[in-house]
Design an enzyme around this catalytic site. Structure first.
Site, PDB file in Angstrom:
ATOM      1  N   HIS A   1       0.823  -1.205   0.000  1.00 48.00           N
ATOM      2  CA  HIS A   1       0.000   0.000   0.000  1.00 48.00           C
ATOM      3  C   HIS A   1       0.857   1.254   0.000  1.00 48.00           C
ATOM      4  O   HIS A   1       0.676   2.157   0.821  1.00 48.00           O
ATOM      5  CB  HIS A   1      -0.966  -0.002   1.202  1.00 48.00           C
ATOM      6  CG  HIS A   1      -2.288   0.605   0.895  1.00 48.00           C
ATOM      7  ND1 HIS A   1      -2.940   1.450   1.744  1.00 48.00           N
ATOM      8  CD2 HIS A   1      -3.072   0.499  -0.194  1.00 48.00           C
ATOM      9  CE1 HIS A   1      -4.087   1.822   1.198  1.00 48.00           C
ATOM     10  NE2 HIS A   1      -4.176   1.267   0.018  1.00 48.00           N
TER      11      HIS A   1
ATOM     12  N   HIS B   1      -3.131   2.199  12.371  1.00 45.43           N
ATOM     13  CA  HIS B   1      -2.629   1.539  11.147  1.00 45.43           C
ATOM     14  C   HIS B   1      -3.134   0.094  11.190  1.00 45.43           C
ATOM     15  O   HIS B   1      -4.332  -0.145  11.304  1.00 45.43           O
ATOM     16  CB  HIS B   1      -1.102   1.692  11.135  1.00 45.43           C
ATOM     17  CG  HIS B   1      -0.404   1.302   9.880  1.00 45.43           C
ATOM     18  ND1 HIS B   1      -1.041   1.010   8.698  1.00 45.43           N
ATOM     19  CD2 HIS B   1       0.938   1.158   9.602  1.00 45.43           C
ATOM     20  CE1 HIS B   1      -0.147   0.720   7.760  1.00 45.43           C
ATOM     21  NE2 HIS B   1       1.067   0.801   8.288  1.00 45.43           N
TER      22      HIS B   1
ATOM     23  N   LYS C   1     -12.754   7.609  18.034  1.00 46.31           N
ATOM     24  CA  LYS C   1     -12.459   7.165  16.671  1.00 46.31           C
ATOM     25  C   LYS C   1     -13.008   5.752  16.514  1.00 46.31           C
ATOM     26  O   LYS C   1     -12.704   4.871  17.315  1.00 46.31           O
ATOM     27  CB  LYS C   1     -10.954   7.153  16.427  1.00 46.31           C
ATOM     28  CG  LYS C   1     -10.361   8.529  16.152  1.00 46.31           C
ATOM     29  CD  LYS C   1     -10.377   8.849  14.662  1.00 46.31           C
ATOM     30  CE  LYS C   1      -9.997  10.283  14.349  1.00 46.31           C
ATOM     31  NZ  LYS C   1      -8.569  10.514  14.318  1.00 46.31           N
TER      32      LYS C   1
ATOM     33  N   MET D   1     -12.915   2.288  14.932  1.00 44.46           N
ATOM     34  CA  MET D   1     -11.835   1.545  14.293  1.00 44.46           C
ATOM     35  C   MET D   1     -12.311   0.838  13.024  1.00 44.46           C
ATOM     36  O   MET D   1     -13.401   0.279  12.985  1.00 44.46           O
ATOM     37  CB  MET D   1     -11.251   0.533  15.286  1.00 44.46           C
ATOM     38  CG  MET D   1     -10.536   1.210  16.420  1.00 44.46           C
ATOM     39  SD  MET D   1      -9.044   2.035  15.786  1.00 44.46           S
ATOM     40  CE  MET D   1      -9.089   3.567  16.648  1.00 44.46           C
ATOM     41  N   GLY D   2     -11.437   0.869  12.002  1.00 47.41           N
ATOM     42  CA  GLY D   2     -11.809   0.266  10.726  1.00 47.41           C
ATOM     43  C   GLY D   2     -12.526   1.251   9.814  1.00 47.41           C
ATOM     44  O   GLY D   2     -13.054   0.854   8.767  1.00 47.41           O
ATOM     45  N   PHE D   3     -12.539   2.522  10.208  1.00 47.51           N
ATOM     46  CA  PHE D   3     -13.179   3.559   9.378  1.00 47.51           C
ATOM     47  C   PHE D   3     -12.203   4.695   9.119  1.00 47.51           C
ATOM     48  O   PHE D   3     -11.390   5.030   9.974  1.00 47.51           O
ATOM     49  CB  PHE D   3     -14.430   4.110  10.068  1.00 47.51           C
ATOM     50  CG  PHE D   3     -15.578   3.146  10.022  1.00 47.51           C
ATOM     51  CD1 PHE D   3     -16.442   3.125   8.938  1.00 47.51           C
ATOM     52  CD2 PHE D   3     -15.762   2.233  11.049  1.00 47.51           C
ATOM     53  CE1 PHE D   3     -17.489   2.221   8.883  1.00 47.51           C
ATOM     54  CE2 PHE D   3     -16.800   1.326  11.006  1.00 47.51           C
ATOM     55  CZ  PHE D   3     -17.677   1.309   9.913  1.00 47.51           C
TER      56      PHE D   3
ATOM     57  N   HIS E   1      -9.602   6.964   6.278  1.00 44.89           N
ATOM     58  CA  HIS E   1      -8.307   6.696   5.647  1.00 44.89           C
ATOM     59  C   HIS E   1      -7.637   8.006   5.299  1.00 44.89           C
ATOM     60  O   HIS E   1      -8.318   8.951   4.897  1.00 44.89           O
ATOM     61  CB  HIS E   1      -8.476   5.850   4.378  1.00 44.89           C
ATOM     62  CG  HIS E   1      -7.214   5.172   3.981  1.00 44.89           C
ATOM     63  ND1 HIS E   1      -6.233   5.797   3.242  1.00 44.89           N
ATOM     64  CD2 HIS E   1      -6.755   3.935   4.260  1.00 44.89           C
ATOM     65  CE1 HIS E   1      -5.233   4.955   3.079  1.00 44.89           C
ATOM     66  NE2 HIS E   1      -5.509   3.830   3.683  1.00 44.89           N
TER      67      HIS E   1
ATOM     68  N   ARG F   1     -10.214  -1.886  -1.210  1.00 46.62           N
ATOM     69  CA  ARG F   1     -10.039  -3.266  -0.739  1.00 46.62           C
ATOM     70  C   ARG F   1     -11.198  -3.723   0.128  1.00 46.62           C
ATOM     71  O   ARG F   1     -11.484  -4.923   0.228  1.00 46.62           O
ATOM     72  CB  ARG F   1      -8.736  -3.362   0.083  1.00 46.62           C
ATOM     73  CG  ARG F   1      -7.516  -2.893  -0.676  1.00 46.62           C
ATOM     74  CD  ARG F   1      -6.342  -2.595   0.249  1.00 46.62           C
ATOM     75  NE  ARG F   1      -6.603  -1.481   1.157  1.00 46.62           N
ATOM     76  CZ  ARG F   1      -5.788  -1.065   2.113  1.00 46.62           C
ATOM     77  NH1 ARG F   1      -4.643  -1.679   2.287  1.00 46.62           N
ATOM     78  NH2 ARG F   1      -6.101  -0.052   2.890  1.00 46.62           N
TER      79      ARG F   1
ATOM     80  N   ASP G   1      -9.627  -2.856   7.096  1.00 46.38           N
ATOM     81  CA  ASP G   1      -9.553  -3.510   8.399  1.00 46.38           C
ATOM     82  C   ASP G   1     -10.925  -3.829   8.984  1.00 46.38           C
ATOM     83  O   ASP G   1     -11.045  -4.710   9.839  1.00 46.38           O
ATOM     84  CB  ASP G   1      -8.765  -2.633   9.386  1.00 46.38           C
ATOM     85  CG  ASP G   1      -7.310  -2.544   9.007  1.00 46.38           C
ATOM     86  OD1 ASP G   1      -6.763  -3.576   8.584  1.00 46.38           O
ATOM     87  OD2 ASP G   1      -6.719  -1.463   9.104  1.00 46.38           O
TER      88      ASP G   1
ATOM     89  N   ARG H   1       2.091  -8.126   4.344  1.00 46.48           N
ATOM     90  CA  ARG H   1       2.796  -6.860   4.064  1.00 46.48           C
ATOM     91  C   ARG H   1       4.309  -7.032   4.002  1.00 46.48           C
ATOM     92  O   ARG H   1       5.020  -6.169   3.456  1.00 46.48           O
ATOM     93  CB  ARG H   1       2.376  -5.798   5.101  1.00 46.48           C
ATOM     94  CG  ARG H   1       2.889  -4.382   4.878  1.00 46.48           C
ATOM     95  CD  ARG H   1       2.508  -3.773   3.524  1.00 46.48           C
ATOM     96  NE  ARG H   1       1.092  -3.681   3.274  1.00 46.48           N
ATOM     97  CZ  ARG H   1       0.285  -2.684   3.656  1.00 46.48           C
ATOM     98  NH1 ARG H   1       0.783  -1.672   4.318  1.00 46.48           N
ATOM     99  NH2 ARG H   1      -1.017  -2.695   3.340  1.00 46.48           N
TER     100      ARG H   1
ATOM    101  N   ARG I   1      15.695  12.429   5.444  1.00 50.27           N
ATOM    102  CA  ARG I   1      15.968  13.288   6.605  1.00 50.27           C
ATOM    103  C   ARG I   1      15.254  14.620   6.388  1.00 50.27           C
ATOM    104  O   ARG I   1      15.832  15.550   5.822  1.00 50.27           O
ATOM    105  CB  ARG I   1      17.489  13.467   6.727  1.00 50.27           C
ATOM    106  CG  ARG I   1      18.045  13.831   8.087  1.00 50.27           C
ATOM    107  CD  ARG I   1      17.427  15.072   8.625  1.00 50.27           C
ATOM    108  NE  ARG I   1      18.074  15.544   9.834  1.00 50.27           N
ATOM    109  CZ  ARG I   1      17.613  16.565  10.528  1.00 50.27           C
ATOM    110  NH1 ARG I   1      16.506  17.196  10.145  1.00 50.27           N
ATOM    111  NH2 ARG I   1      18.248  16.958  11.615  1.00 50.27           N
TER     112      ARG I   1
END
Ligand code: CMC
Length: 405
Positions: free
Chosen positions: A206, A241, A282, A284-286, A288, A297, A346, A371, A390
């Site tokens: 990704h 993530h 938040k 989760m799984g929502f 991006h 996906r 996710d 991954r 850097r």
């Protein structure tokens, strides 16, 4: 904390120009070039191949070859690659012992599988004859070994947690089926194996996501591939993530515990969500960082997971498999209506792995098993054309002052 006045301005003209382009969390910033993957609002592409095409027609081993070797494998190349991976599945006895020794901490929850996997990958590095060699050939050999061995680590770890004798890899099984088999001791059905296989394809790569960028930053110092992968695992663990696939399922379990089966499909779920919105939680799984109109996906995995649930039956977590999807779909609808936020991969992953009986703390390690291909492709790309990564920062500390003043 000092009470001195903050430095008002960047310290040089060059920095001043750079400051104008500052974006919190590097949002929208181009961090480098890559030939591995391209993310567009309407497409996700691995080395030129679109994700729906890959999910429908490729296997995970083919995609792994594509990412690591740079082109679609011929039949001969694929056969050789699969043979190589199967031959590398065994892990050193010292790593197996470490996994057994980690079981009490895993059971107590002071260690989680992602931590144990990260350490196990570090241990594999110590014993890899190529560990300190960053040449392209050595990096490719190390990538294949890690691809082969990560499922064995996950399987052995789960066996240690369950107090079962280690299930040895089965050379007759493909990568995804063997991973499930080693974790459970049960050979999966063709459909289960295909669903996991597709989830690995979807998770394989990704672009410049947080963990891959971490790998590239580490590789950019000319550090070694195992070290970069350990950094990638640490970054992937976070709930913003990869850790979101575990947290998404925990959240659904929490909603179920709150509303009960009779509450699914009723305003009780809306009320739970309203409360979550009110507390700025938040979900989760929502959401991006890159996709604002939905993650390509998510739909692929959701359809596969729901179909599988209808055939598997059972009552994982005390609820019929398809009812988890009913609940998930209701949550998705509310998120879209109230917040205009779509699920990411996710979210369906959590439900899909759950109805298959996979222990929740292993969801993110399974993400790693996929991954690893993308990470290694990026590490090799970084080493092949390296420039130290850097960036600059905007100083917000005290203005200059005298130590003896
Ligand atoms: N639940 C509730 N509100 C959300 C969510 C969410 N999951 N995601 C975004 N928002 C809201 C956010 O609160 C903000 O609202 P406001 O403008 O009122 O402050 C707005 O949407 C913009 O969000 P953001 O935080 O600026 O978006 P971001 O690009 O910084 O964050 C994200 C992206 C993935 C970190 C975030 O959506 C999130 O935390 N999601 C939950 C964790 C998750 O599912 N992570 C998996 C990411 S994708 C796959 C992977 O990497 O594994």
């Amino acid at each position: 904390m000092s009470a001195a006045a903050p430095a008002a301005k960047p310290t040089s003209a060059a920095k001043s120009d750079a400051a104008a382009a500052f974006a919190r969390g590097l949002e929208g910033v181009i961090g480098g070039q890559t030939s591995v993957c391209s993310i567009e609002q309407d497409k996700l592409i691995y080395r030129g191949y679109e994700i729906h095409d890959l999910a429908a027609h490729a296997t995970f081993e083919q995609v792994a070859f594509l990412l690591l070797e740079g082109h679609k494998p011929s039949a001969d190349e694929l056969a050789r690659f699969k043979k190589e991976i199967v031959a590398e599945r065994a892990i050193p006895a010292s790593v197996a012992k470490f996994l057994t020794d980690a079981a009490p901490q895993l059971k107590a929850g002071t260690a989680v599988p992602m931590d144990v996997l990260r350490t196990a990958v570090g241990l594999l590095g110590h014993q890899d004859p190529d560990c300190q060699d960053n040449s392209a050939a050595a990096n490719l050999r190390k990538s294949k070994r890690l691809l082969a061995r990560i499922p064995t680590i996950i399987g052995h770890m789960q066996n240690a947690i369950d107090g079962r004798a280690f299930v040895q890899p089965d050379a007759a099984l493909d990568h995804a089926a063997n991973l499930l088999y080693m974790m459970t001791g049960r050979r999966p059905t063709t459909e289960e194996a295909r669903v996991i296989d597709v989830s690995l394809i979807l998770y394989a790569e990704h672009e410049f996501n947080a963990s891959t960028f971490t790998c590239r930053v580490i590789a950019g110092t000319l550090s070694d591939l195992h070290g970069a992968v350990c950094g990638g695992i640490a970054a992937l663990k976070g709930p913003l993530h990869g850790g979101a696939n575990e947290m998404a399922m925990e959240m659904l379990k929490e909603i179920f515990a709150s509303v009960g089966e009779a509450g699914i499909g009723t305003p009780k779920v809306d009320a739970w969500m309203e409360q979550a919105f009110a507390s700025k939680r938040k979900l989760m799984g929502f959401g991006h960082r890159v996709y604002k109109n939905g993650d390509h996906r998510a739909g692929i995995l959701h359809t596969l997971g729901r179909n599988l649930a209808s055939r598997l039956g059972g009552t994982p977590g005390g609820l019929a498999a398809t009812r988890w999807f009913d609940l998930g779909e209701q949550v998705q609808k509310i998120m879209l209506t109230k917040k205009n936020i779509h699920p990411n991969v996710d979210f369906p992953c959590g439900m899909t792995y759950f109805v298959m009986g996979i222990p929740v703390p292993q969801y993110t390690p399974i993400f790693v098993a996929a991954r690893i291909t993308g990470w290694c492709a990026h590490i090799m790309e970084q080493h092949a054309d390296n420039r130290l990564i850097r960036p600059l920062s905007i100083y917000t500390g005290p203005a200059e002052r005298r130590w003896n003043g």
